[in-house]
Scaffold this motif. Sequence first.
Motif, short mmCIF file in Angstrom:
data_model
loop_
_atom_site.label_atom_id
_atom_site.label_comp_id
_atom_site.label_asym_id
_atom_site.label_seq_id
_atom_site.Cartn_x
_atom_site.Cartn_y
_atom_site.Cartn_z
N VAL A 83 0.87 -1.19 0.00
CA VAL A 83 0.00 0.00 0.00
C VAL A 83 0.89 1.23 0.00
CG1 VAL A 83 -1.85 1.24 1.18
CG2 VAL A 83 -1.70 -1.23 1.42
N GLU A 84 0.55 2.24 -0.81
CA GLU A 84 1.42 3.42 -0.87
C GLU A 84 0.64 4.67 -1.30
OE1 GLU A 84 5.38 5.02 -0.45
OE2 GLU A 84 4.64 3.00 -0.05
N PHE A 85 0.66 5.72 -0.45
CA PHE A 85 0.16 7.03 -0.85
C PHE A 85 1.18 7.70 -1.76
CE2 PHE A 85 -2.59 6.87 2.99
CZ PHE A 85 -3.77 7.36 2.44
N ASP A 86 0.70 8.59 -2.64
CA ASP A 86 1.65 9.39 -3.41
C ASP A 86 2.09 10.60 -2.57
OD1 ASP A 86 -0.52 11.15 -3.55
OD2 ASP A 86 -0.14 11.69 -5.64
N ALA A 102 -2.20 3.80 -3.95
CA ALA A 102 -2.00 2.61 -4.78
C ALA A 102 -1.93 1.37 -3.90
CB ALA A 102 -0.71 2.74 -5.58
N THR A 103 -2.48 0.28 -4.39
CA THR A 103 -2.32 -1.02 -3.75
C THR A 103 -1.85 -2.02 -4.80
OG1 THR A 103 -4.58 -1.82 -4.18
CG2 THR A 103 -4.22 -0.55 -2.16
N GLY A 104 -1.04 -2.97 -4.38
CA GLY A 104 -0.64 -4.08 -5.24
C GLY A 104 -1.04 -5.37 -4.56
N ASP A 105 -1.34 -6.40 -5.33
CA ASP A 105 -1.75 -7.66 -4.71
C ASP A 105 -0.92 -8.83 -5.21
OD1 ASP A 105 -2.82 -8.48 -7.20
OD2 ASP A 105 -4.83 -7.80 -6.71
N LEU A 120 -5.45 1.76 -8.30
CA LEU A 120 -5.24 3.14 -7.88
C LEU A 120 -6.56 3.77 -7.45
CD1 LEU A 120 -2.82 4.47 -10.67
CD2 LEU A 120 -2.26 3.19 -8.59
N PHE A 121 -6.48 4.58 -6.39
CA PHE A 121 -7.63 5.33 -5.89
C PHE A 121 -7.27 6.81 -5.88
CE2 PHE A 121 -7.54 1.14 -3.98
CZ PHE A 121 -8.84 0.68 -4.16
N GLU A 122 -8.29 7.66 -6.08
CA GLU A 122 -8.06 9.10 -6.03
C GLU A 122 -9.01 9.74 -5.03
OE1 GLU A 122 -9.01 11.45 -9.44
OE2 GLU A 122 -10.69 10.19 -10.05
N THR A 133 -8.28 3.60 -11.25
CA THR A 133 -8.03 2.65 -12.34
C THR A 133 -7.37 1.39 -11.80
OG1 THR A 133 -7.13 2.44 -14.59
CG2 THR A 133 -5.71 3.45 -12.96
N GLU A 134 -7.32 0.38 -12.62
CA GLU A 134 -6.68 -0.89 -12.25
C GLU A 134 -5.97 -1.44 -13.49
OE1 GLU A 134 -8.06 -5.49 -11.20
OE2 GLU A 134 -9.40 -3.83 -10.71
N PHE A 135 -4.78 -2.02 -13.29
CA PHE A 135 -4.08 -2.64 -14.41
C PHE A 135 -3.24 -3.81 -13.92
CE2 PHE A 135 -1.56 0.94 -12.88
CZ PHE A 135 -0.28 0.42 -12.75
N GLN A 136 -2.97 -4.71 -14.84
CA GLN A 136 -2.13 -5.88 -14.54
C GLN A 136 -0.68 -5.47 -14.71
OE1 GLN A 136 -3.56 -8.85 -13.59
NE2 GLN A 136 -1.55 -9.74 -13.18
#
Length: 460
Positions: free
Chosen positions: A37-40, A47-50, A57-59, A73-76
Amino acid sequence: MEADASGSPSNAWRFAQCFGDKGEVEDITEADIISTVEFDHTGDYLATGDKGGRVVLFERNESKKGCEYKFYTEFQSHEPEFDYLKSLEIEEKINRIKWCKRQNSAHFLLSTNDKTIKLWKVFDKTIKLVSDNNLSTAAADGGFRSGPVPPSNLSTGVPGVQPSLRLPRLQQHDSIVAAVPRKVYANAHAYHINSISINSDQETYISADDLRINLWNLNISDQSFNIVDIKPTNMEELTEVITAAEFHPIHCNLFMYSSSKGTIKLADMRESALCDSHAKQFEEEEDPTNKSFFSEIISSISDVKFSKDGRFILSRDYLTLKIWDVKMENKPVKTINIHDHLRGKLCDLYENDCIFDKFECTFSGDGASVLTGSYHNYFRIYDVETTNDIVLQADKSAFKAKKVGGVKGGPKGGKPGSGGMDTTGTDFNKKILHGSWHPKENTIAIAATNNLFLYSTQSS
């Protein structure tokens, strides 16, 4: 997604939001478990990664008061790979995400699995469609005229003569958030990458594995410089591994790395190309009376962080949090007992591998508080100046009760600053390993299995 509507004081921590499965279904797949988990730098994006290699990503939701985020948004990011030379599977699990400071309308962030680091560009992409062409013109004119068109009609535009051809026009139709990999930094680590850290110059970054730390230029993906190498000539002589590394937040020539021996080394890149000889070493001598079979395991540092001004270092080992003054190497200025109540259970925790859990830690934006996690989905916020601490619980019941986790989930019989948590019925499968603190306000993001919890002191 629900927000806490209870009228708690503005300076009290409250449950704000949760993203993820809110039901009681326990068929969570391994791929859904959040691994970072990481704030900008602004705190407006998260942002979160799994373990499935996805980045979400959240705004900040500006239309809402207080602290609220929405899906962006979300991406692989990574796919599973296979190392044919070593006959090893390389997991797609995202180990770390780091945001680059924003230079323009696009976002750039680094994500890494065990072997490969990628630089992603995330931006709003405008979709344009043809809105005006010959078909629409012909339809308006009642169809194309038959027969050859005199060249003069097209080239000179004779008055009174309707042109037969028109250039197509593009019109904005929609806007989407696109994510594209701009750079792929591969084939530089023989061991699993545990850390990445972007330099304050925003041009370079380091990546660390068990035995080496590499220095990269963000614009160059095919070469890196090895700046720390602790691999012995004979691997049987190996006594420690690198567990985490981070750049100094202000001075671009300084970085630190921690080891499984419980030491933190501060290195200066101006001294030599290979920073094996550290500038400072932060280490506390162990009390011989407390030495046991588990001493080396529990002294291994799982995470290190600089304070925002670079004056202090926060380190987390299995049982404690330590705050170090950069100017004092022999002992920490403060030691916070997180798992003192587990000292008598180390044998059981060794048997079920929990003793090897790697808990992260972080400073608040103003450096006045620190955060780390524990078992049974407890996490703890500790005041640096005083002995005050708050124990909260990231639990699904927060959806229903709409109460702060700490109100119902605080340690029974535990006193502020005592380091005690109620261990009765503790679920060691539920653990808060990953968290991030908003850089400018009291808002924290906590990963609990496949859920992302947000807690805040901001009023709704």
